[in-house]
Design an enzyme around this catalytic site. Structure first.
Site, PDB file in Angstrom:
ATOM      1  N   GLU A 142       0.819  -1.223   0.000  1.00  0.00           N
ATOM      2  CA  GLU A 142       0.000   0.000   0.000  1.00  0.00           C
ATOM      3  C   GLU A 142       0.851   1.271   0.000  1.00  0.00           C
ATOM      4  O   GLU A 142       0.790   2.098   0.928  1.00  0.00           O
ATOM      5  CB  GLU A 142      -0.955   0.009   1.190  1.00  0.00           C
ATOM      6  CG  GLU A 142      -1.925  -1.154   1.158  1.00  0.00           C
ATOM      7  CD  GLU A 142      -3.006  -1.092   2.225  1.00  0.00           C
ATOM      8  OE1 GLU A 142      -4.097  -1.631   1.997  1.00  0.00           O
ATOM      9  OE2 GLU A 142      -2.768  -0.527   3.295  1.00  0.00           O
ATOM     10  N   GLU A 301      -6.136  -8.031  -0.827  1.00  0.00           N
ATOM     11  CA  GLU A 301      -6.688  -8.070   0.530  1.00  0.00           C
ATOM     12  C   GLU A 301      -8.181  -7.781   0.431  1.00  0.00           C
ATOM     13  O   GLU A 301      -8.579  -6.736  -0.073  1.00  0.00           O
ATOM     14  CB  GLU A 301      -6.027  -7.012   1.425  1.00  0.00           C
ATOM     15  CG  GLU A 301      -4.553  -7.251   1.656  1.00  0.00           C
ATOM     16  CD  GLU A 301      -3.929  -6.212   2.592  1.00  0.00           C
ATOM     17  OE1 GLU A 301      -4.670  -5.572   3.358  1.00  0.00           O
ATOM     18  OE2 GLU A 301      -2.705  -6.045   2.537  1.00  0.00           O
TER      19      GLU A 301
END
Ligand code: GLA
Ligand code: ZN
Length: 655
Positions: A142, A301
């Site tokens: 991320e 995710e």
């Protein structure tokens, strides 16, 4: 299809691994992601590598037929590394250096940190780069999230100046672009240029925008540096990265170009959110990821349980995680990997609930996970993963480019303005009409489309203005939000009447404008006799050739246009001058769809219908019907009539 979990074997005793893997298998898992925070396990001392722990677990996983995506661990620098050189730590805008102890706390410009990152990625690639049990790599984690996108350290100040030098060539050119004559900001040496640290008043709007562009380019180059190592030292393995929702100073389309697969982390609720999201909210995030990806898009995710660090909120209801998983498939995800396997009993993420409970028992969430595994199988029989049902011309294209978001972040212009809120307003209106939506960067926005929507396109480059003009001229329909084309690429106000250089296309002149605060609304009179309301902002439109669809009944310039439509060439251009209430927006969106030859169908609130690629035996398309509400609902599916949607249910119609 890839179905799996994010697994942290390093956080549990080895004696537990076999049991974990058996439960994974029973749920249908075929892929896990490993290692993205495990730097100190891979490299316990600088330059000494140990892969034993991961070798062992990878062997066990392979024995169960489970493939591995390996993370490069650069999101969490080891304590030792930071202790030796604290200048790797990011400096916040106020000039204070963050402390070690969270994650992502490094500076992207720091050559030392880049060197350490290269060392660990090279070692990992040399060890696992030709291992067929490893199918791919995730770079870092991320990038840009949690405020890690912009660093304000001295190294960054220096790099920023170099970056500006490469871009502008000379100080004269930079001074000219900045309008540095204003407030005596003419620079006579590159090292006089500040980062936008706190000052009295505000920094120059272009300086601030360039700082975001610079920050984004540092993130891209950090990603690219790792991609290059992997390309050189691995074979037969893909490279991905797990992106988050738009917001930070990162250039997703540019980053996506470096990757084989775009990964996305899909959390319809996170932290203290007190309610379930509306159906359109996760849909928008998924359409965003698929749009900038322009290549396979995977969920790396996906939420299975409530998530939060120190505070929790809405608990996904039984069936809701399955519903959100189905939604991701319906929006084109080719793989679904869930966060995380077992809920952690230590560390910052103790309350990020995984598939297994804290006590390792397979409870309610495990059962749901298994049900999702079945759903994935069922979906695979019905659709080509990643394929969107309707051909492009039948979908609505939304334009999105980072520059415009950043320019709005820098100058929101109205205290009640939020880019996301305004973008949402447009998306929600079309979503409720059953539109399939693509969120596209501007270089892929116009081709083969009938309807293009530009929510609040304030910053527009000259080519974008020309592309819009050409699109409408040859018969396209455009719906644009307020502040159209006010800024140019240099974040300066254009020197022509507004909408900048597009007066003839929209057939209006913005004669005045006004910011509204959160308590203010303005009444509108619609051409169809209805009354509506505007908020946030008013562009007061003086029609030249346009027809007025909604007129201001209040505000500073009652009687001027709030929403207009103009015929230009063979096409149509709508100008939406204020933030419209839902009902008015729905009316405008429906009209625009019909005029573009797209078929709106009004869905009951909370219901989503996605067309799958395959045709049913009857020749009609197969649809996936998703009910995001806790109650049963009757849905009219085109060609099939009424279908009953179960609470949080997913149905395949025509299968
Ligand atoms: C993010 C991160 C994960 C973890 C989860 C928790 O998306 O990538 O490492 O922090 O959120 O929900
Ligand atoms: Zn820095």
């Amino acid at each position: 299809m890839r179905f799996g979990v994010d697994y942290y074997p390093e956080q549990w005793p080895k004696s537990r691994w076999d049991q974990d893997i058996r439960l994974m298998r029973e749920a249908g898992v075929n892929t896990v992601r490993l290692g993205e925070f495990a730097w100190s396990i891979f490299e316990p001392e600088e330059g000494r590598f140990e892969f034993g722990l991961f070798d062992e677990v990878i062997e066990k996983l392979a024995g169960a037929g489970i493939a591995v995506i390996l993370g490069t661990p650069t999101a969490t620098p080891p304590a030792l590394l930071v202790a030796k050189d604290p200048t790797v730590l990011l400096v916040r805008q106020d000039g204070r250096r963050v402390s070690f102890g969270g994650r992502r706390e490094y500076c992207f410009s720091h050559q030392g940190y880049r060197g350490h990152s290269l060392r660990v990625v090279r070692a990992l690639a040399d060890h696992y780069g030709h291992d067929p049990r490893i199918i791919g790599w995730q770079i870092d984690n991320e990038l840009g999230h949690e405020g890690s996108d912009q660093c304000f350290c001295e190294i960054c100040r220096h790099e920023f100046a170099n970056w500006l030098k490469r871009k502008y060539g000379t100080l004269d050119a930079l001074n000219e672009a900045l309008g540095a004559v204003f407030w005596n900001q003419t620079y006579s040496a590159w090292d006089q240029i500040p980062l936008p640290w706190p000052t009295i008043g505000q920094h120059n709007p272009l300086l601030r925008l360039e700082h975001r562009r610079f920050a984004a380019s540092q993130v891209t180059s950090f990603l690219k540096m790792q991609v290059e190592v992997l390309r050189q030292r691995t074979s037969g393995q893909f490279v991905t990265h797990n992106f988050i929702q738009p917001g930070p100073a990162i250039d997703q389309p540019a980053m996506a170009r470096e990757l084989d697969i775009v990964g996305f982390d899909n959390y319809p609720v996170w932290g203290e959110s007190s309610e379930a999201p509306e159906a359109w909210q996760p849909a928008l995030a998924l359409d965003f990821a698929r749009g900038f990806a322009n290549r396979p898009f995977w969920i790396i995710e996906q939420l299975i349980g409530a998530q939060g660090w120190d505070v929790l909120g809405y608990l996904p209801r039984p069936g809701q995680a399955r519903l959100w998983a189905a939604q991701a498939l319906g929006h084109g995800a080719e793989a679904l990997i869930f966060f995380r396997w077992r809920s952690a009993v230590f560390g910052t993420e103790e309350f990020c609930h995984g598939v297994l409970n804290h006590d390792a028992s397979p409870g309610r969430r495990y059962e749901e996970f298994k049900a999702i595994g079945k759903l994935v199988k069922e979906f695979e029989q019905l659709a080509v993963p990643g394929s969107a049902g309707t051909p492009e011309a039948g979908r609505v294209a939304f334009g999105w480019w980072p520059d415009n978001l950043w320019a709005w972040q820098i100058q929101p212009q109205s205290r009640s303005f939020s880019f996301q809120r305004e973008f949402d307003r447009f998306y929600q209106a079309f979503f409720a009409l059953g539109a399939e939506i693509d969120l596209l960067p501007d270089d892929r926005l116009w081709q083969g489309r009938k309807l293009v929507v530009l929510p609040v396109p304030m910053l527009m480059r000259q080519e974008q203005r020309e592309a819009l003009r050409a699109f409408v001229e040859r018969g396209g329909v455009v719906v644009a939000g307020f502040r159209v084309g006010v800024k140019d690429e240099s974040n300066r106000v254009v020197e022509s009447a507004l909408p900048g250089g597009l007066e003839d296309v929209f057939g209006v002149k913005v004669d005045d404008y006004e910011a509204l605060d959160a308590r203010q609304t303005v009444n509108l009179h619609l051409a169809n006799g209805d009354v509506g309301a505007g908020s946030v902002w008013c562009d007061y439109l003086l029609p030249i050739t346009a027809e007025v669809l909604a007129v201001y009944a209040g505000g500073a310039r009652p009687g001027l246009g709030a929403v207009t439509i103009n015929r230009f060439g063979k096409g149509l251009a709508y100008y939406v001058g204020t933030a419209l209430d839902e009902k008015t927006f729905s009316f405008i969106a429906k009209e625009a769809m019909l005029r573009a030859g797209l078929e709106p169908f009004v869905l009951p609130p909370g219901v989503e219908v996605r067309r799958l690629a395959l045709a049913s035996r009857s020749g009609l398309p197969v649809y996936m019907v998703m009910n995001h509400k806790p109650d049963e609902v009757a849905v009219n599916v085109p060609g099939y009539g009424e279908v009953v949607g179960e609470p949080y249910g997913v149905q395949f119609v025509g299968a």
